[in-house]
Design a protein around this motif. Structure first.
Motif, PDB file in Angstrom:
ATOM      1  N   PRO A   1       0.828  -1.212   0.000  1.00 22.04           N
ATOM      2  CA  PRO A   1       0.000   0.000   0.000  1.00 22.04           C
ATOM      3  C   PRO A   1       0.861   1.260   0.000  1.00 22.04           C
ATOM      4  O   PRO A   1       1.945   1.236   0.571  1.00 22.04           O
ATOM      5  CB  PRO A   1      -0.777  -0.123   1.323  1.00 22.04           C
ATOM      6  N   PRO A   2       0.461   2.315  -0.665  1.00 21.67           N
ATOM      7  CA  PRO A   2      -0.821   2.495  -1.353  1.00 21.67           C
ATOM      8  C   PRO A   2      -0.811   2.068  -2.824  1.00 21.67           C
ATOM      9  O   PRO A   2      -1.765   2.326  -3.537  1.00 21.67           O
ATOM     10  CB  PRO A   2      -1.029   4.008  -1.244  1.00 21.67           C
ATOM     11  N   PHE A   3       0.273   1.418  -3.270  1.00 21.40           N
ATOM     12  CA  PHE A   3       0.324   0.978  -4.667  1.00 21.40           C
ATOM     13  C   PHE A   3      -0.648  -0.172  -4.929  1.00 21.40           C
ATOM     14  O   PHE A   3      -1.369  -0.165  -5.913  1.00 21.40           O
ATOM     15  CB  PHE A   3       1.747   0.564  -5.041  1.00 21.40           C
ATOM     16  N   GLU A   4      -0.621  -1.192  -4.055  1.00 20.41           N
ATOM     17  CA  GLU A   4      -1.571  -2.291  -4.155  1.00 20.41           C
ATOM     18  C   GLU A   4      -1.674  -2.999  -2.805  1.00 20.41           C
ATOM     19  O   GLU A   4      -0.663  -3.253  -2.148  1.00 20.41           O
ATOM     20  CB  GLU A   4      -1.177  -3.316  -5.234  1.00 20.41           C
TER      21      GLU A   4
ATOM     22  N   ASN B   1       9.178 -12.593   1.512  1.00 21.56           N
ATOM     23  CA  ASN B   1       8.366 -12.373   0.317  1.00 21.56           C
ATOM     24  C   ASN B   1       7.471 -11.140   0.408  1.00 21.56           C
ATOM     25  O   ASN B   1       7.208 -10.490  -0.597  1.00 21.56           O
ATOM     26  CB  ASN B   1       7.492 -13.604   0.038  1.00 21.56           C
ATOM     27  N   ARG B   2       6.998 -10.821   1.607  1.00 21.15           N
ATOM     28  CA  ARG B   2       6.010  -9.757   1.772  1.00 21.15           C
ATOM     29  C   ARG B   2       6.501  -8.668   2.716  1.00 21.15           C
ATOM     30  O   ARG B   2       7.209  -8.938   3.684  1.00 21.15           O
ATOM     31  CB  ARG B   2       4.703 -10.349   2.323  1.00 21.15           C
ATOM     32  N   ILE B   3       6.071  -7.437   2.455  1.00 17.14           N
ATOM     33  CA  ILE B   3       6.423  -6.313   3.333  1.00 17.14           C
ATOM     34  C   ILE B   3       5.861  -6.541   4.731  1.00 17.14           C
ATOM     35  O   ILE B   3       6.504  -6.235   5.735  1.00 17.14           O
ATOM     36  CB  ILE B   3       5.883  -4.981   2.762  1.00 17.14           C
TER      37      ILE B   3
ATOM     38  N   ALA C   1      14.307  -2.698   8.788  1.00 20.28           N
ATOM     39  CA  ALA C   1      14.064  -3.118   7.407  1.00 20.28           C
ATOM     40  C   ALA C   1      14.207  -1.898   6.513  1.00 20.28           C
ATOM     41  O   ALA C   1      14.027  -0.759   6.962  1.00 20.28           O
ATOM     42  CB  ALA C   1      12.668  -3.718   7.256  1.00 20.28           C
ATOM     43  N   ILE C   2      14.566  -2.129   5.259  1.00 24.24           N
ATOM     44  CA  ILE C   2      14.624  -1.050   4.271  1.00 24.24           C
ATOM     45  C   ILE C   2      13.411  -1.216   3.362  1.00 24.24           C
ATOM     46  O   ILE C   2      13.252  -2.242   2.699  1.00 24.24           O
ATOM     47  CB  ILE C   2      15.921  -1.085   3.463  1.00 24.24           C
ATOM     48  N   ILE C   3      12.547  -0.193   3.359  1.00 25.45           N
ATOM     49  CA  ILE C   3      11.279  -0.237   2.628  1.00 25.45           C
ATOM     50  C   ILE C   3      11.089   1.100   1.905  1.00 25.45           C
ATOM     51  O   ILE C   3      11.512   2.141   2.401  1.00 25.45           O
ATOM     52  CB  ILE C   3      10.102  -0.479   3.600  1.00 25.45           C
TER      53      ILE C   3
ATOM     54  N   GLN D   1      12.537  -6.944   1.113  1.00 25.34           N
ATOM     55  CA  GLN D   1      11.649  -7.791   0.315  1.00 25.34           C
ATOM     56  C   GLN D   1      12.466  -8.515  -0.749  1.00 25.34           C
ATOM     57  O   GLN D   1      13.287  -7.922  -1.446  1.00 25.34           O
ATOM     58  CB  GLN D   1      10.548  -6.967  -0.342  1.00 25.34           C
ATOM     59  N   LEU D   2      12.226  -9.814  -0.873  1.00 22.40           N
ATOM     60  CA  LEU D   2      12.949 -10.644  -1.825  1.00 22.40           C
ATOM     61  C   LEU D   2      12.755 -10.146  -3.255  1.00 22.40           C
ATOM     62  O   LEU D   2      11.638  -9.907  -3.703  1.00 22.40           O
ATOM     63  CB  LEU D   2      12.456 -12.095  -1.720  1.00 22.40           C
ATOM     64  N   GLY D   3      13.862  -9.947  -3.967  1.00 24.14           N
ATOM     65  CA  GLY D   3      13.815  -9.528  -5.363  1.00 24.14           C
ATOM     66  C   GLY D   3      13.634  -8.044  -5.581  1.00 24.14           C
ATOM     67  O   GLY D   3      13.502  -7.597  -6.724  1.00 24.14           O
ATOM     68  N   SER D   4      13.634  -7.262  -4.506  1.00 26.72           N
ATOM     69  CA  SER D   4      13.392  -5.819  -4.607  1.00 26.72           C
ATOM     70  C   SER D   4      14.689  -5.037  -4.768  1.00 26.72           C
ATOM     71  O   SER D   4      15.778  -5.554  -4.521  1.00 26.72           O
ATOM     72  CB  SER D   4      12.651  -5.320  -3.354  1.00 26.72           C
TER      73      SER D   4
END
Length: 255
Positions: A41-44, A165-167, A182-184, A141-144
Motif C-alpha cells: 500500500p498504497p500501490f496495491e 516475500n512480503r512487506i 528493514a529497508i522499505i 523484500q525478496l527480489g526488490s
C-alpha cells in the motif's frame, strides 16, 4: 490419392491454427492479466477479497484508453518477472523499478513514480540513522531494489541481510525482535508505520546518482509497451496521473 489429399488439408489446417496462435499477442487480447504483489500500500493491497491501490487504478485507466480490460492476479513480488516471461500475466504493475538486470528480461514503460527508501525500526531500538545499522540484522523484500541496496551497504556497515516475500512479513519480524530494521520504500513504509504505533521510520540517505522509480513491465518486444506509454503520456499531460497520485499518496507526490 484421397487419403493423401486429406493429410495435406489436415497439415494446412494445423499450420494455420499454429500460426494464428503464435502471431497473436497481448495487444490483441481484450482482457489483460496484471501481475502484482498486493502487500504494497498504497500501490496495491487487499481490501477484503478485492485488490485496490494506485497501480490498480492506473492500470484500469490505461487499459480503458488502449481498449482493454484488467484482471488483477496477486503473487509474490519475486515471481512477477518470471510470470511475465512465461505468459502467466500480460503486464506487471507492482511498484517495480526498471533496473538494468530486469531490463535484460522484460521491457518497461516510462517511469510513472519516483521513490525513496526508508529505514523502518522499533521506536525503542535506538536506531536513528544509517550509522546505527552497523552490525545489525536488516530485512528486505525478496527480489526488490531494497534488497540490492542492503547488499550494497553490507561491506561498509557489516549488515546481516534477511529477505522475506512480503512487506508485512518484514514489519512482523521487526516487532518480534528478529530483525533490527528493514529497508522499505518510503511511501509504503509510512502506511505500515501508521498502523503500528511501535514502529518508526527514517529516510535513507540518497546517493546523487541513485535512481529509483516505478514503471510498468511488459514481455520483451510486446506491442503493449508503446500503446501504454502513449496513454501514460496522455494522462500526464491531462493531469489525470497527478489526480491519481493525490488520491493515493496525498500531497507528497512531487519528489
Amino acid at each position: 490419392m484421397k487419403k493423401w489429399m486429406l493429410l495435406v488439408v489436415a497439415a494446412c489446417v494445423t499450420f494455420a491454427l499454429t500460426a494464428c496462435g503464435t502471431s497473436s499477442s497481448s495487444a490483441d487480447k481484450k482482457t489483460l492479466v496484471m501481475g502484482t504483489s498486493a502487500d504494497y500500500p498504497p500501490f496495491e493491497s487487499k481490501d477484503g477479497d478485492k485488490i485496490v491501490g494506485f497501480d490498480v487504478d492506473l492500470a484500469n485507466a490505461l487499459a480503458k484508453k488502449t481498449g482493454h480490460e484488467i484482471e488483477v492476479k496477486d503473487m509474490d513480488f519475486n515471481g512477477l518477472v518470471t510470470a511475465l516471461k512465461t505468459n502467466k500475466v500480460d503486464i506487471v504493475l507492482s511498484g517495480m523499478t526498471p533496473t538494468p538486470k530486469r531490463k535484460k528480461q522484460v521491457d518497461f514503460s516510462n517511469v510513472y513514480y519516483t521513490a525513496h527508501n526508508m529505514i523502518v525500526t522499533k521506536k525503542s531500538s535506538g536506531i536513528k540513522s544509517l550509522d546505527d545499522l552497523k552490525g545489525k540484522t536488516v530485512g528486505v523484500q525478496l527480489g526488490s531494489i531494497q534488497e540490492e541496496k542492503a547488499k550494497e551497504l553490507t561491506p561498509d556497515y557489516n549488515l546481516k541481510v534477511e529477505n522475506r516475500n512480503r512487506i508485512s512479513d518484514l514489519t512482523e519480524e521487526i516487532k518480534a525482535g528478529r530483525f533490527d530494521a528493514a529497508i522499505i520504500e518510503d511511501i509504503v513504509a509510512e502506511k505500515y508505520i501508521n498502523k503500528n504505533e511501535e514502529l518508526v521510520g527514517y529516510n535513507l540517505p540518497k546517493e546523487p546518482d541513485e535512481k529509483a522509480g516505478s514503471a510498468i513491465a511488459f514481455k520483451k518486444g510486446s506491442d503493449l509497451t508503446e500503446k501504454f506509454n502513449k496513454a501514460l503520456e496522455e494522462m500526464e499531460k491531462s493531469g489525470e496521473l497527478e489526480k491519481l497520485k493525490e488520491k493515493w499518496f496525498g500531497g507528497e507526490t512531487k519528489k
